[in-house]
Design a protein around this motif. Structure first.
Motif, PDB file in Angstrom:
ATOM      1  N   THR A 195     -48.567 -92.003 -41.142  1.00  0.00           N
ATOM      2  CA  THR A 195     -49.347 -93.059 -41.043  1.00  0.00           C
ATOM      3  C   THR A 195     -48.546 -94.269 -41.399  1.00  0.00           C
ATOM      4  N   HIS A 196     -48.205 -94.307 -42.713  1.00  0.00           N
ATOM      5  CA  HIS A 196     -47.548 -95.363 -43.203  1.00  0.00           C
ATOM      6  C   HIS A 196     -46.238 -95.647 -42.634  1.00  0.00           C
ATOM      7  N   ARG A 197     -45.632 -94.807 -41.917  1.00  0.00           N
ATOM      8  CA  ARG A 197     -44.499 -95.022 -41.234  1.00  0.00           C
ATOM      9  C   ARG A 197     -44.787 -95.933 -39.845  1.00  0.00           C
ATOM     10  N   ALA A 241     -50.502 -88.535 -44.059  1.00  0.00           N
ATOM     11  CA  ALA A 241     -50.500 -89.817 -44.541  1.00  0.00           C
ATOM     12  C   ALA A 241     -49.063 -90.590 -44.524  1.00  0.00           C
ATOM     13  N   VAL A 299     -47.481 -97.552 -39.671  1.00  0.00           N
ATOM     14  CA  VAL A 299     -47.688 -99.136 -39.940  1.00  0.00           C
ATOM     15  C   VAL A 299     -46.605 -99.859 -40.170  1.00  0.00           C
ATOM     16  N   SER A 300     -45.479 -99.379 -40.823  1.00  0.00           N
ATOM     17  CA  SER A 300     -44.246-100.046 -40.654  1.00  0.00           C
ATOM     18  C   SER A 300     -43.684-100.437 -39.424  1.00  0.00           C
ATOM     19  N   ARG A 323     -56.620 -89.991 -45.948  1.00  0.00           N
ATOM     20  CA  ARG A 323     -55.426 -89.728 -47.004  1.00  0.00           C
ATOM     21  C   ARG A 323     -54.988 -88.261 -46.891  1.00  0.00           C
ATOM     22  N   TRP A 366     -58.363 -96.922 -44.498  1.00  0.00           N
ATOM     23  CA  TRP A 366     -58.154 -95.532 -44.946  1.00  0.00           C
ATOM     24  C   TRP A 366     -59.387 -94.868 -45.567  1.00  0.00           C
TER      25      TRP A 366
END
Length: 201
Positions: free
Chosen positions: A161-163, A158, A165-166, A151, A179
């Motif tokens: 990383t979230h992008r 992060a 994942v999407s 994180r 995480w």
């Protein structure tokens, strides 16, 4: 593509065994992840290539022009070359299953191959990837994916990383995300999750 396209370590799988491809981080080599592989997937055959790009003496799988700024033409070259290398070894060994594990720069080349060859691997562990662009994914992703991240990772923020994942979820990937509260280091919780995830089906 030849099985000799990269300098690599090969420990053949043998009949009925899984084959695990390892992709090291920047400055690592074909030996960097061997101990980790023995922990998370004992008994698997191993193919561990060394990156063919030198960045001030540090081995990588593709060129970049700055921190987090990729040479996209070279990434395309490297992706095609690595996909051919993997296919050549799979054809030669005929393993029971094909798996991938990459860390940092190795996670990036593994992810890039999966974007283009969406069912080449049965499952893959992508540890601390940095994908600072919107990938052009060739079709629905048929590879089971585990993505691990920190994180507070200063190298792979992060938010990116979230992008990623999407993007992967939009491509239909069967995706797990693990995480930890730290940075770019690999922690025991990641290894425990990877071991469970990579158990041959």
């Amino acid at each position: 593509m030849s099985i000799q396209a990269y300098e690599h370590i090969l420990e053949p799988a043998g009949p009925g065994k899984p084959l695990l491809f390892l992709f090291h981080g920047t400055g690592g080599d074909q030996r960097q992840l061997l101990d980790l592989a023995e922990d998370v997937m004992p008994g698997a055959g191993i193919v561990s290539p060394r990156g063919d790009i030198s960045e001030h003496g540090a081995a990588r799988f593709f060129k970049r022009t700055g921190e987090g700024v990729y040479d996209m033409n070279d990434l395309a070259r490297a992706t095609a070359k690595m996909a051919g290398f993997v296919k050549a070894h799979v054809e030669q060994q005929r393993p029971d299953g094909v798996y991938g594990l990459g860390y940092s720069n190795g996670a990036n080349i593994l992810a890039s191959v999966i974007f283009q060859e969406t069912a080449l691997f049965d499952a893959a562990v992508i540890m601390h990837p940095l994908i600072p662009f919107e990938p052009q994914i060739a079709g629905p992703i048929g590879t089971r994916l585990l993505l691990t991240a920190g994180r507070t990772d200063p190298i792979c923020p992060a938010v990116l990383t979230h992008r990623l994942v999407s993007y992967l979820e939009s491509a239909g990937a069967a995706l797990e995300v693990e995480w930890h509260e730290g940075g770019h280091e690999v922690r025991p919780s990641e290894l425990e999750t990877a071991k469970r995830f990579l158990e041959p089906l």
